[in-house]
Design a protein around this motif. Structure first.
Motif, PDB file in Angstrom:
ATOM      1  N   VAL A   1       0.848  -1.187   0.000  1.00 43.22           N
ATOM      2  CA  VAL A   1       0.000   0.000   0.000  1.00 43.22           C
ATOM      3  C   VAL A   1       0.887   1.242   0.000  1.00 43.22           C
ATOM      4  O   VAL A   1       1.817   1.356   0.798  1.00 43.22           O
ATOM      5  CB  VAL A   1      -0.929   0.022   1.232  1.00 43.22           C
ATOM      6  CG1 VAL A   1      -1.823   1.252   1.202  1.00 43.22           C
ATOM      7  CG2 VAL A   1      -1.768  -1.253   1.300  1.00 43.22           C
ATOM      8  N   VAL A   2       0.587   2.166  -0.910  1.00 39.12           N
ATOM      9  CA  VAL A   2       1.313   3.429  -1.004  1.00 39.12           C
ATOM     10  C   VAL A   2       0.372   4.550  -0.588  1.00 39.12           C
ATOM     11  O   VAL A   2      -0.726   4.693  -1.133  1.00 39.12           O
ATOM     12  CB  VAL A   2       1.835   3.674  -2.433  1.00 39.12           C
ATOM     13  CG1 VAL A   2       2.583   5.010  -2.504  1.00 39.12           C
ATOM     14  CG2 VAL A   2       2.733   2.526  -2.884  1.00 39.12           C
ATOM     15  N   LEU A   3       0.799   5.354   0.382  1.00 42.63           N
ATOM     16  CA  LEU A   3       0.019   6.478   0.881  1.00 42.63           C
ATOM     17  C   LEU A   3       0.608   7.778   0.335  1.00 42.63           C
ATOM     18  O   LEU A   3       1.802   8.037   0.518  1.00 42.63           O
ATOM     19  CB  LEU A   3       0.042   6.520   2.409  1.00 42.63           C
ATOM     20  CG  LEU A   3      -0.388   5.241   3.140  1.00 42.63           C
ATOM     21  CD1 LEU A   3      -0.235   5.431   4.646  1.00 42.63           C
ATOM     22  CD2 LEU A   3      -1.825   4.890   2.792  1.00 42.63           C
TER      23      LEU A   3
ATOM     24  N   ARG B   1      -2.153   1.964  11.121  1.00 39.90           N
ATOM     25  CA  ARG B   1      -3.402   1.194  11.142  1.00 39.90           C
ATOM     26  C   ARG B   1      -3.445   0.180  10.003  1.00 39.90           C
ATOM     27  O   ARG B   1      -3.905  -0.951  10.183  1.00 39.90           O
ATOM     28  CB  ARG B   1      -4.594   2.140  11.090  1.00 39.90           C
ATOM     29  CG  ARG B   1      -4.771   2.891  12.406  1.00 39.90           C
ATOM     30  CD  ARG B   1      -5.884   3.920  12.352  1.00 39.90           C
ATOM     31  NE  ARG B   1      -6.072   4.506  13.690  1.00 39.90           N
ATOM     32  CZ  ARG B   1      -6.625   5.669  13.919  1.00 39.90           C
ATOM     33  NH1 ARG B   1      -7.074   6.407  12.905  1.00 39.90           N
ATOM     34  NH2 ARG B   1      -6.755   6.121  15.147  1.00 39.90           N
ATOM     35  N   ILE B   2      -2.953   0.558   8.846  1.00 43.76           N
ATOM     36  CA  ILE B   2      -2.932  -0.371   7.709  1.00 43.76           C
ATOM     37  C   ILE B   2      -1.888  -1.462   7.938  1.00 43.76           C
ATOM     38  O   ILE B   2      -2.116  -2.636   7.629  1.00 43.76           O
ATOM     39  CB  ILE B   2      -2.695   0.401   6.395  1.00 43.76           C
ATOM     40  CG1 ILE B   2      -3.924   1.281   6.097  1.00 43.76           C
ATOM     41  CG2 ILE B   2      -2.428  -0.548   5.239  1.00 43.76           C
ATOM     42  CD1 ILE B   2      -3.751   2.222   4.917  1.00 43.76           C
TER      43      ILE B   2
ATOM     44  N   HIS C   1      -0.572  -5.312   6.252  1.00 45.91           N
ATOM     45  CA  HIS C   1      -0.132  -4.889   4.926  1.00 45.91           C
ATOM     46  C   HIS C   1       1.188  -4.136   4.998  1.00 45.91           C
ATOM     47  O   HIS C   1       1.486  -3.475   5.986  1.00 45.91           O
ATOM     48  CB  HIS C   1      -1.206  -4.001   4.282  1.00 45.91           C
ATOM     49  CG  HIS C   1      -2.548  -4.649   4.224  1.00 45.91           C
ATOM     50  ND1 HIS C   1      -2.852  -5.651   3.327  1.00 45.91           N
ATOM     51  CD2 HIS C   1      -3.664  -4.472   4.981  1.00 45.91           C
ATOM     52  CE1 HIS C   1      -4.103  -6.041   3.521  1.00 45.91           C
ATOM     53  NE2 HIS C   1      -4.609  -5.358   4.519  1.00 45.91           N
ATOM     54  N   GLU C   2       1.954  -4.248   3.929  1.00 43.02           N
ATOM     55  CA  GLU C   2       3.197  -3.492   3.802  1.00 43.02           C
ATOM     56  C   GLU C   2       2.826  -2.089   3.333  1.00 43.02           C
ATOM     57  O   GLU C   2       2.062  -1.936   2.379  1.00 43.02           O
ATOM     58  CB  GLU C   2       4.105  -4.177   2.779  1.00 43.02           C
ATOM     59  CG  GLU C   2       5.503  -3.647   2.719  1.00 43.02           C
ATOM     60  CD  GLU C   2       6.381  -4.427   1.753  1.00 43.02           C
ATOM     61  OE1 GLU C   2       7.490  -3.945   1.474  1.00 43.02           O
ATOM     62  OE2 GLU C   2       5.959  -5.497   1.278  1.00 43.02           O
TER      63      GLU C   2
ATOM     64  N   ALA D   1      -9.950   4.429   8.122  1.00 41.91           N
ATOM     65  CA  ALA D   1      -8.894   3.411   8.114  1.00 41.91           C
ATOM     66  C   ALA D   1      -9.493   2.010   8.116  1.00 41.91           C
ATOM     67  O   ALA D   1      -9.039   1.120   7.373  1.00 41.91           O
ATOM     68  CB  ALA D   1      -7.978   3.600   9.323  1.00 41.91           C
ATOM     69  N   ASN D   2     -10.516   1.794   8.936  1.00 44.67           N
ATOM     70  CA  ASN D   2     -11.173   0.481   8.985  1.00 44.67           C
ATOM     71  C   ASN D   2     -11.827   0.146   7.659  1.00 44.67           C
ATOM     72  O   ASN D   2     -11.797  -1.010   7.212  1.00 44.67           O
ATOM     73  CB  ASN D   2     -12.211   0.442  10.105  1.00 44.67           C
ATOM     74  CG  ASN D   2     -11.584   0.418  11.487  1.00 44.67           C
ATOM     75  OD1 ASN D   2     -10.400   0.115  11.636  1.00 44.67           O
ATOM     76  ND2 ASN D   2     -12.360   0.752  12.502  1.00 44.67           N
ATOM     77  N   GLU D   3     -12.425   1.142   7.021  1.00 42.65           N
ATOM     78  CA  GLU D   3     -13.065   0.921   5.716  1.00 42.65           C
ATOM     79  C   GLU D   3     -12.036   0.496   4.673  1.00 42.65           C
ATOM     80  O   GLU D   3     -12.257  -0.443   3.904  1.00 42.65           O
ATOM     81  CB  GLU D   3     -13.782   2.194   5.268  1.00 42.65           C
ATOM     82  CG  GLU D   3     -14.593   2.043   4.018  1.00 42.65           C
ATOM     83  CD  GLU D   3     -15.915   1.324   4.209  1.00 42.65           C
ATOM     84  OE1 GLU D   3     -16.435   0.806   3.200  1.00 42.65           O
ATOM     85  OE2 GLU D   3     -16.427   1.268   5.337  1.00 42.65           O
TER      86      GLU D   3
END
Length: 193
Positions: A3-5, A22-23, A28-29, A182-184
């Protein structure tokens, strides 16, 4: 998943720290680069090239990724997907309070090409809208809040080709700290694996 933020204007990758943790806790990476330039001074295109180079350095050139773009970072992410080949590797794109249709805030005097590109009906946004068909294989989400005073009007975050979801979050920056958002994201990532 990888995952890229992508942070918004006047921020760095550090601002995504809470969402990143949170992710990561969901297994997840996660990578949160800082765009050059962080204020969009040289335009969305240059920021997207910076993003592309950093993604390739972190994950290689072929790994599938999920992109999460906040505010201007969402427009940078779209340019990366639509013009720099990113659509071929992005499986899901989450836009968080992204001014897909521009923001009247972008009329404030600031010497930044990127800010001007975020004006409603700017040539840049109109051209971006014309190439959305390259995103057909990417699962697109746009999460927004009606209490956004940076994306004006807040409905500018509604993106017709995406699954749109409204969250009651007070203020623009708060969306990246929202546990519900974040949960979504984590739930959507879980369902995709």
């Amino acid at each position: 998943m990888k995952v890229v933020l992508v942070h918004g204007i006047f921020n760095t990758g550090h601002v995504m720290g809470v969402l990143k943790r949170r992710i990561q806790q969901a297994g997840h990476e996660c990578f949160s680069p800082t765009l050059a330039s962080f204020d969009g001074r040289h335009g969305i295109e240059i920021a997207a090239v910076s993003l592309a180079k950093q993604i390739d350095a972190q994950f290689g050139t072929n790994a599938k990724i999920v992109l999460v773009g906040f505010s201007m970072g969402g427009i940078v992410g779209r340019y990366y997907m639509q013009y720099l080949g990113g659509a071929a590797r992005v499986e899901q794109f989450f836009g968080l309070s992204v001014p897909h249709n521009g923001s009247y805030w972008a009329y404030l005097p600031y010497p930044s090409k990127g800010v001007k590109q975020l004006r409603p009906k700017s040539d840049f946004l109109l051209e971006l809208a014309k190439t959305e068909t390259v995103l057909e294989k990417v699962k697109l989400y746009s999460f927004w809040t009606p209490f956004d005073f940076s994306v004006v009007p807040s409905s500018s975050s509604i993106w017709p080709i995406a699954e749109n979801k409204r969250f009651i979050v007070i203020l623009h920056l708060s969306v990246i700290f929202s546990r519900r958002i974040a949960n979504e994201i984590c739930n959507r990532l879980r369902l995709a694996t």
